[in-house]
Design an enzyme around this catalytic site. Structure first.
Site, PDB file in Angstrom:
ATOM      1  N   GLY A 137       4.941  21.059  -7.708  1.00  0.00           N
ATOM      2  CA  GLY A 137       4.268  20.736  -8.907  1.00  0.00           C
ATOM      3  C   GLY A 137       5.012  19.676  -9.724  1.00  0.00           C
ATOM      4  O   GLY A 137       5.569  18.702  -9.059  1.00  0.00           O
ATOM      5  N   SER A 180       8.701  20.330  -2.374  1.00  0.00           N
ATOM      6  CA  SER A 180       8.506  19.352  -3.248  1.00  0.00           C
ATOM      7  C   SER A 180       9.514  19.466  -4.399  1.00  0.00           C
ATOM      8  O   SER A 180      10.480  19.128  -4.215  1.00  0.00           O
ATOM      9  CB  SER A 180       6.846  19.059  -3.665  1.00  0.00           C
ATOM     10  N   ALA A 181       8.817  19.720  -5.547  1.00  0.00           N
ATOM     11  CA  ALA A 181       9.484  19.792  -6.687  1.00  0.00           C
ATOM     12  C   ALA A 181      10.718  21.065  -6.575  1.00  0.00           C
ATOM     13  O   ALA A 181      11.893  20.831  -7.029  1.00  0.00           O
ATOM     14  CB  ALA A 181       8.768  20.313  -8.034  1.00  0.00           C
ATOM     15  N   HIS A 215       7.814  13.160  -0.299  1.00  0.00           N
ATOM     16  CA  HIS A 215       6.585  12.523  -0.285  1.00  0.00           C
ATOM     17  C   HIS A 215       6.885  11.089  -0.095  1.00  0.00           C
ATOM     18  O   HIS A 215       6.056  10.241  -0.470  1.00  0.00           O
ATOM     19  CB  HIS A 215       5.670  12.778  -1.634  1.00  0.00           C
ATOM     20  N   GLU A 272       5.975  13.142   4.351  1.00  0.00           N
ATOM     21  CA  GLU A 272       5.041  14.086   4.584  1.00  0.00           C
ATOM     22  C   GLU A 272       5.263  14.703   5.933  1.00  0.00           C
ATOM     23  O   GLU A 272       5.217  14.158   6.852  1.00  0.00           O
ATOM     24  CB  GLU A 272       3.661  13.746   4.507  1.00  0.00           C
TER      25      GLU A 272
END
Length: 238
Positions: A89, A122-123, A159, A195
């Site tokens: 997020g 991710s985050a 990413h 990715e």
């Protein structure tokens, strides 16, 4: 106790569902000893819905999932956790919430001293590093510091991507932005996770997993392409 980390670039890969592309790696990572995973959904606004998505996925893999946002005492929830998963997020929102709930130090202690398995996506991978300075996210809120949990001595850019062939976009590329970061003194290496790529850390050993290459940026040195299966243990002694 040895640290055990699984740092994933992205939660969803084109053509698949939530965490589907790395499901096998997740079950190998947590194994059979872990029965319940503590989820940290702070990076998204709708934490109830986010928890529901994560809970369904983890149950399908054989794990019960508790969310820290449902706990009366978040610090106590971390202290009792068998394993921790921090989802993706907005990285600024995530880190601010970790500080607001006094979890930065406690998560670091549980992972580095108690050997509690830590998974980030991710985050959640960003906050496992030295700082969040190489996130792609907008600063929609302001954490008290960019200093993150510090489970590894380098930064990650999830990413990571290059401009598509033939692109006419004239803004900075991701590589140029990381180079700007390295114009500042004493900045750590940055691992660009494309990715489908993920990093497994077990003690003092780090291995690139997944289906995509990664790109490593070190201040004052040329960038290096890394193939899946590469031994990146040298990053842990930077």
């Amino acid at each position: 106790m040895e640290r055990r980390l699984l740092l994933v670039s992205n939660s969803t890969l084109h053509g698949g569902g939530y965490l589907e592309h790395c499901q096998r790696d997740i079950t190998r990572f947590f194994g059979r000893d872990v029965k319940r995973v503590l989820f940290v959904p702070y990076a998204l606004h709708d934490q109830d819905a986010y928890t529901g998505t994560a809970r369904d996925k983890f149950r399908s893999m054989g794990y019960e999932l508790d969310s820290v946002h449902e706990a009366q005492d978040p610090v106590d929830a971390v202290r009792r956790a068998e394993a921790i998963f921090i989802g993706g997020g907005n990285t600024f929102r995530l880190l601010k919430s970790l500080y607001d709930n006094q979890l930065v130090t406690e998560i670091r202690r549980r992972v580095l001293e108690d050997g509690v398995p830590y998974m980030g996506s991710s985050a959640g991978s960003n906050v496992a590093t030295v700082t969040i300075s190489t996130t792609n996210d907008m600063p929609i809120v302001f954490p008290p510091s960019f200093s993150a949990v510090g489970l590894v001595p380098f930064n990650i850019n999830p990413h990571y991507q290059e401009p598509p062939p033939g692109s006419r976009h004239m803004g900075e590329t991701r590589e140029q932005r990381i180079a700007q970061y390295h114009e500042e003194p004493d900045t750590p290496s940055v691992l660009g996770l494309r990715e489908g790529s993920l990093l497994l850390v077990e003690g003092n050993r780090a291995t690139l997993l997944g289906t995509s290459r990664a790109r490593l940026f070190t201040r004052g040195e040329p960038a290096v392409e890394l193939q899946p299966g590469s031994d990146l243990s040298f990053l842990l002694t930077c």
